[in-house]
Motif scaffolding. Structure first.
Motif, mmCIF file in Angstrom:
data_model
loop_
_atom_site.group_PDB
_atom_site.id
_atom_site.type_symbol
_atom_site.label_atom_id
_atom_site.label_comp_id
_atom_site.label_asym_id
_atom_site.label_seq_id
_atom_site.Cartn_x
_atom_site.Cartn_y
_atom_site.Cartn_z
ATOM 1 N N MET A 208 0.945 -1.248 -0.040
ATOM 2 C CA MET A 208 -0.061 -0.061 0.045
ATOM 3 C C MET A 208 0.921 1.201 0.040
ATOM 4 N N ALA A 209 1.691 1.147 0.793
ATOM 5 C CA ALA A 209 2.990 2.334 0.817
ATOM 6 C C ALA A 209 3.457 2.699 -0.582
ATOM 7 N N LYS A 210 3.905 1.618 -1.308
ATOM 8 C CA LYS A 210 4.518 1.699 -2.502
ATOM 9 C C LYS A 210 3.326 2.325 -3.735
ATOM 10 N N GLU A 211 2.058 1.943 -3.418
ATOM 11 C CA GLU A 211 1.055 2.323 -4.310
ATOM 12 C C GLU A 211 0.802 3.867 -3.942
ATOM 13 N N ALA A 212 0.659 4.167 -2.900
ATOM 14 C CA ALA A 212 0.704 5.512 -2.397
ATOM 15 C C ALA A 212 2.141 6.506 -3.012
ATOM 16 N N GLU A 213 2.992 6.176 -2.853
ATOM 17 C CA GLU A 213 4.169 6.905 -3.324
ATOM 18 C C GLU A 213 3.934 6.983 -4.891
ATOM 19 N N LYS A 214 3.448 5.970 -5.596
ATOM 20 C CA LYS A 214 3.341 6.120 -7.102
ATOM 21 C C LYS A 214 2.260 7.356 -7.316
ATOM 22 N N LYS A 215 1.244 7.193 -6.715
ATOM 23 C CA LYS A 215 0.346 8.160 -6.947
ATOM 24 C C LYS A 215 0.745 9.590 -6.602
ATOM 25 N N LEU A 216 1.521 9.668 -5.447
ATOM 26 C CA LEU A 216 1.951 10.960 -5.080
ATOM 27 C C LEU A 216 3.039 11.502 -6.020
ATOM 28 N N GLN A 217 3.677 10.788 -6.616
ATOM 29 C CA GLN A 217 4.820 11.197 -7.783
ATOM 30 C C GLN A 217 3.975 11.495 -9.049
ATOM 31 N N LEU A 218 2.868 10.735 -9.395
ATOM 32 C CA LEU A 218 2.091 11.044 -10.504
ATOM 33 C C LEU A 218 1.389 12.607 -10.494
ATOM 34 N N GLU A 219 1.072 12.914 -9.091
ATOM 35 C CA GLU A 219 0.296 14.056 -8.885
ATOM 36 C C GLU A 219 1.436 15.219 -9.028
ATOM 37 N N GLN A 220 2.533 15.089 -8.515
ATOM 38 C CA GLN A 220 3.665 15.843 -8.508
ATOM 39 C C GLN A 220 3.929 16.365 -9.828
ATOM 40 N N GLU A 221 4.154 15.195 -10.869
ATOM 41 C CA GLU A 221 4.474 15.284 -12.023
ATOM 42 C C GLU A 221 3.328 16.468 -13.002
ATOM 43 N N LYS A 222 2.078 15.960 -12.554
ATOM 44 C CA LYS A 222 1.140 16.863 -12.938
ATOM 45 C C LYS A 222 1.133 18.345 -12.736
ATOM 46 N N ASN A 223 1.346 18.577 -11.369
ATOM 47 C CA ASN A 223 1.435 19.801 -10.920
ATOM 48 C C ASN A 223 2.540 20.598 -11.827
ATOM 49 N N GLU A 224 3.657 20.055 -11.806
ATOM 50 C CA GLU A 224 4.906 20.466 -12.603
ATOM 51 C C GLU A 224 4.577 20.604 -13.972
ATOM 52 N N ASP A 225 3.901 19.856 -14.743
ATOM 53 C CA ASP A 225 3.407 20.288 -15.772
ATOM 54 C C ASP A 225 2.466 21.121 -16.224
ATOM 55 N N GLN A 226 1.737 21.438 -15.075
ATOM 56 C CA GLN A 226 0.751 22.474 -15.155
ATOM 57 C C GLN A 226 1.150 23.846 -14.988
#
Length: 114
Positions: free
Chosen positions: A94-112
């Motif tokens: 579950m921790a690994k999945e949460a980390e992946k989601k956070l990384q995706l969100e951070q990448e989205k925010n940086e792109d925006q």
């Protein structure tokens, strides 16, 4: 070692939960003769009744045929793995999945922002 295996080595009476769905809220009191009511939900119209494990199937059939009962099921607590290694593995996953989601969100925010 699981809790159930530890209990097997004692002389305690093994019990199991029956989940009983009712037609009316007031009908729960009629079930007391079958076992111990440990929980009741007025909104969902069901109760949890503990009975001796060796009598569970017979009691389930008897309760199911009562006119105020809509459905009866035996709890799946035996199928729940409470082994500490299994739980740790699930938490790590579950921790690994949460980390992946956070990384995706951070990448989205940086792109925006660009």
């Amino acid at each position: 070692m699981s809790i159930n295996k530890e209990i097997e080595s004692t002389h305690l009476v093994k019990r199991v939960a029956l989940i009983i769905y009712l037609k009316s809220v007031s009908d729960q009191f009629k079930l007391r003769r079958f076992g111990d009511i440990v929980y009741f939900s007025k909104n969902m119209k069901y109760c949890v009744l503990y009975v001796n494990r060796k009598d569970a199937r017979e009691v389930k059939e008897e309760i199911y045929h009562l006119d105020f009962v809509t459905y009866v099921e035996i709890s799946a607590e035996e199928e729940v793995n409470l082994d500490s290694q299994h739980i740790e593995g699930q938490l790590t996953e579950m921790a690994k999945e949460a980390e992946k989601k956070l990384q995706l969100e951070q990448e989205k925010n940086e792109d925006q922002m660009q």
